[in-house]
Design an enzyme around this catalytic site. Structure first.
Site, PDB file in Angstrom:
ATOM      1  N   CYS A 136      11.744  15.641  53.962  1.00 14.58           N
ATOM      2  CA  CYS A 136      12.324  14.528  54.721  1.00 14.58           C
ATOM      3  C   CYS A 136      12.173  13.178  54.015  1.00 14.58           C
ATOM      4  O   CYS A 136      12.814  12.204  54.395  1.00 14.58           O
ATOM      5  CB  CYS A 136      11.717  14.478  56.122  1.00 14.58           C
ATOM      6  SG  CYS A 136      12.114  15.965  57.057  1.00 14.58           S
TER       7      CYS A 136
ATOM      8  N   HIS B 242      13.396   7.675  58.926  1.00 15.10           N
ATOM      9  CA  HIS B 242      13.767   9.093  58.986  1.00 15.10           C
ATOM     10  C   HIS B 242      13.880   9.493  60.458  1.00 15.10           C
ATOM     11  O   HIS B 242      13.075   9.087  61.288  1.00 15.10           O
ATOM     12  CB  HIS B 242      12.705   9.931  58.280  1.00 15.10           C
ATOM     13  CG  HIS B 242      12.899  11.395  58.470  1.00 15.10           C
ATOM     14  ND1 HIS B 242      14.091  12.024  58.198  1.00 15.10           N
ATOM     15  CD2 HIS B 242      12.059  12.360  58.926  1.00 15.10           C
ATOM     16  CE1 HIS B 242      13.972  13.310  58.466  1.00 15.10           C
ATOM     17  NE2 HIS B 242      12.755  13.547  58.922  1.00 15.10           N
TER      18      HIS B 242
ATOM     19  N   ASN C 146      17.586  16.149  63.185  1.00 13.52           N
ATOM     20  CA  ASN C 146      16.901  15.934  61.914  1.00 13.52           C
ATOM     21  C   ASN C 146      17.662  16.658  60.811  1.00 13.52           C
ATOM     22  O   ASN C 146      17.662  17.876  60.745  1.00 13.52           O
ATOM     23  CB  ASN C 146      15.466  16.462  62.027  1.00 13.52           C
ATOM     24  CG  ASN C 146      14.655  16.220  60.765  1.00 13.52           C
ATOM     25  OD1 ASN C 146      15.201  15.827  59.729  1.00 13.52           O
ATOM     26  ND2 ASN C 146      13.365  16.464  60.839  1.00 13.52           N
TER      27      ASN C 146
HETATM   28  N1  COA Z   1      11.819  23.339  75.127  1.00 13.45           N
HETATM   29  C1  COA Z   1      10.893  23.382  76.078  1.00 13.45           C
HETATM   30  N2  COA Z   1       9.582  23.436  75.801  1.00 13.45           N
HETATM   31  C2  COA Z   1       9.209  23.435  74.513  1.00 13.45           C
HETATM   32  C3  COA Z   1      10.133  23.381  73.466  1.00 13.45           C
HETATM   33  C4  COA Z   1      11.504  23.341  73.812  1.00 13.45           C
HETATM   34  N3  COA Z   1      12.477  23.292  72.888  1.00 13.45           N
HETATM   35  N4  COA Z   1       9.483  23.379  72.284  1.00 13.45           N
HETATM   36  C5  COA Z   1       8.179  23.425  72.577  1.00 13.45           C
HETATM   37  N5  COA Z   1       8.011  23.487  73.921  1.00 13.45           N
HETATM   38  C6  COA Z   1       6.772  23.562  74.674  1.00 13.45           C
HETATM   39  C7  COA Z   1       5.641  24.112  73.825  1.00 13.45           C
HETATM   40  O1  COA Z   1       5.700  25.505  73.789  1.00 13.45           O
HETATM   41  C8  COA Z   1       4.458  23.607  74.601  1.00 13.45           C
HETATM   42  O2  COA Z   1       4.224  24.451  75.696  1.00 13.45           O
HETATM   43  P1  COA Z   1       2.727  24.914  76.031  1.00 13.45           P
HETATM   44  O3  COA Z   1       2.013  23.619  76.376  1.00 13.45           O
HETATM   45  O4  COA Z   1       2.940  25.813  77.185  1.00 13.45           O
HETATM   46  O5  COA Z   1       2.218  25.559  74.809  1.00 13.45           O
HETATM   47  C9  COA Z   1       4.932  22.265  75.144  1.00 13.45           C
HETATM   48  O6  COA Z   1       6.369  22.291  75.065  1.00 13.45           O
HETATM   49  C10 COA Z   1       4.423  21.064  74.384  1.00 13.45           C
HETATM   50  O7  COA Z   1       4.521  21.359  73.000  1.00 13.45           O
HETATM   51  P2  COA Z   1       4.196  20.289  71.913  1.00 13.45           P
HETATM   52  O8  COA Z   1       4.264  20.908  70.559  1.00 13.45           O
HETATM   53  O9  COA Z   1       2.966  19.548  72.307  1.00 13.45           O
HETATM   54  O10 COA Z   1       5.422  19.326  72.134  1.00 13.45           O
HETATM   55  P3  COA Z   1       5.578  17.930  71.516  1.00 13.45           P
HETATM   56  O11 COA Z   1       5.699  16.945  72.567  1.00 13.45           O
HETATM   57  O12 COA Z   1       4.612  17.697  70.411  1.00 13.45           O
HETATM   58  O13 COA Z   1       7.026  18.056  70.829  1.00 13.45           O
HETATM   59  C11 COA Z   1       7.968  18.407  68.668  1.00 13.45           C
HETATM   60  C12 COA Z   1       7.274  19.037  69.866  1.00 13.45           C
HETATM   61  C13 COA Z   1       8.269  19.467  67.623  1.00 13.45           C
HETATM   62  C14 COA Z   1       9.259  17.792  69.152  1.00 13.45           C
HETATM   63  C15 COA Z   1       7.043  17.328  68.081  1.00 13.45           C
HETATM   64  O14 COA Z   1       5.773  17.863  67.911  1.00 13.45           O
HETATM   65  C16 COA Z   1       7.505  16.770  66.783  1.00 13.45           C
HETATM   66  O15 COA Z   1       8.473  16.067  66.725  1.00 13.45           O
HETATM   67  N6  COA Z   1       6.741  16.995  65.692  1.00 13.45           N
HETATM   68  C17 COA Z   1       6.936  16.361  64.432  1.00 13.45           C
HETATM   69  C18 COA Z   1       8.230  16.647  63.781  1.00 13.45           C
HETATM   70  C19 COA Z   1       8.306  15.898  62.486  1.00 13.45           C
HETATM   71  O16 COA Z   1       8.130  14.709  62.438  1.00 13.45           O
HETATM   72  N7  COA Z   1       8.520  16.551  61.390  1.00 13.45           N
HETATM   73  C20 COA Z   1       8.351  15.821  60.161  1.00 13.45           C
HETATM   74  C21 COA Z   1       9.288  15.918  59.199  1.00 13.45           C
HETATM   75  S1  COA Z   1      10.607  16.973  59.428  1.00 13.45           S
END
Ligand code: COA
Length: 336
Positions: free
Chosen positions: A119, A260, A290
């Site tokens: 990224c 980004h 993304n």
């Molecule tokens: N729909 C519904 N629920 C979802 C889901 C979806 N698409 N994806 C994950 N969940 C659930 C998880 O399973 C978790 O459930 P649990 O608590 O029962 O285990 C819950 O939502 C929370 O998960 P979590 O990982 O804490 O969510 P989050 O708020 O951190 O969001 C991302 C997840 C991936 C959106 C976030 O972590 C993120 O953006 N990460 C960084 C991405 C990034 O910057 N990448 C860098 C370069 S590419």
């Protein structure tokens, strides 16, 4: 310090182009294939829809973006000296995607290469391209960010499949004697500590493709979202504030933060740390998700063509990605 302002010439962006595929996957589509919903995706990421390339490869996204640039700037492809394609989804391991793009557009006098920084790929490519211009040896350098993320997304994994889209965007770098415009500074970082949190394990020399690597689902994006989120918020905000301080920029001196587009919450946290108003932040994550190396140039193209980014605007580009890789570039926009 990775750039010195004593160079006789600055590199500046003198042309832009973009390509997004037509097919749209909205959040409702994902409700049908995994256990998710529009509200969760919007609230946790800021993404409404993303574009998917149905037929073709990353070179087609990159070629589309470069053709758009060549047409809009009326540049002769034979005048291009160098093509850098930042991507983590090359058409093949070799030849490079840059080689395919060069022949697709008729850049018969160019050399080039692919650059892998996930990224942060566009930032790494832009600094690399700028250095070739500053050296005085090359006159027209193309930097493209392009990724066909749909080729490595696991559409059964709700944690990652909702995040990514396909796109390509390109800039032309040329020299300028005008010290007020161009690429003025960069702070870029790389640290392999990120390898366990965000990766694609299969297909490389570590895990060459076998029936077993396919059965083990190693040829898709793996991401520990929570861990990456924490690193990304800190990494992107810290480096953005650092480049402001290093260049004596107050928040009112910054016309645009071009971040980004991985997650709206990471973008908001970065803007807040910089003291930047939300109206000074370029956002298109809602439309494209993304797109990895393409997000930042895609924002530049859209905001410039919409008349929002203007000549003289101070712009900070910031990114965080797999590796980990992260960084910021400070530039002053030079195009009318
Ligand atoms: N729909 C519904 N629920 C979802 C889901 C979806 N698409 N994806 C994950 N969940 C659930 C998880 O399973 C978790 O459930 P649990 O608590 O029962 O285990 C819950 O939502 C929370 O998960 P979590 O990982 O804490 O969510 P989050 O708020 O951190 O969001 C991302 C997840 C991936 C959106 C976030 O972590 C993120 O953006 N990460 C960084 C991405 C990034 O910057 N990448 C860098 C370069 S590419």
């Amino acid at each position: 310090m990775q750039k010195n302002n004593e160079n006789t010439v600055n590199a500046t962006i003198t042309g832009v182009g973009m390509y997004v595929p037509e097919k749209v996957l909205d959040n409702k589509y994902f409700e049908k294939i995994v256990d998710t919903n529009d509200e969760w995706i919007m609230a946790r990421t800021g993404i409404k829809e993303r574009r998917i390339l149905e037929n073709g490869a990353t070179s087609d996204l990159a070629t589309g973006a470069l053709k758009d640039l060549l047409e809009s700037t009326k540049t002769n492809p034979e005048d291009i000296d160098l093509i850098i394609v930042s991507t983590v989804t090359p058409d093949m391991f070799f030849p490079s995607t840059a080689a395919l793009v060069a022949s697709n557009v008729g850049a018969t006098n160019a050399w080039g290469f692919d650059l892998s920084a996930a990224c942060s790929g566009f930032l790494f490519g832009l600094q690399t391209g700028a250095s070739f211009i500053e050296s005085g040896r090359y006159k027209k350098v193309i930097v493209i960010g392009a990724d066909k993320m749909s080729s490595i997304v696991d559409y059964t994994d709700r944690n990652t499949c909702i995040l990514f889209g396909d796109a390509g965007a390109a800039v032309l770098l040329e020299s300028t004697d005008d010290k007020n415009i161009g690429i003025k500074d960069s702070i870029l970082h790389i640290d392999g500590i990120g390898k366990d949190y965000l990766n694609m394990k299969g297909g490389g020399s570590l895990n060459p493709t076998t029936h077993q690597t396919i059965d083990d689902n190693l040829h898709i994006i793996y991401q520990d979202g929570k861990a990456v989120f924490k690193y990304a918020v800190k990494g992107m905000a810290d480096v953005s504030v650092e480049i402001m301080e290093k260049n004596d920029l107050k928040s009112e001196d910054v016309s645009w933060l071009v971040p980004h587009q991985a997650n709206l919450r990471i973008i908001d946290a970065t803007a807040e740390r910089m003291g930047i108003n939300k109206s000074q932040v370029t956002i298109n994550i809602d439309k494209y998700g993304n797109t990895t190396a393409a997000t930042i140039p895609l924002c530049l193209v859209e905001y410039y063509r919409d008349g929002k980014i203007k000549k003289g605007d101070n712009i900070i580009l910031s990114a965080f990605g797999a590796g980990f890789t992260w960084g910021s570039i400070f530039l002053t926009w030079g195009m009318d």
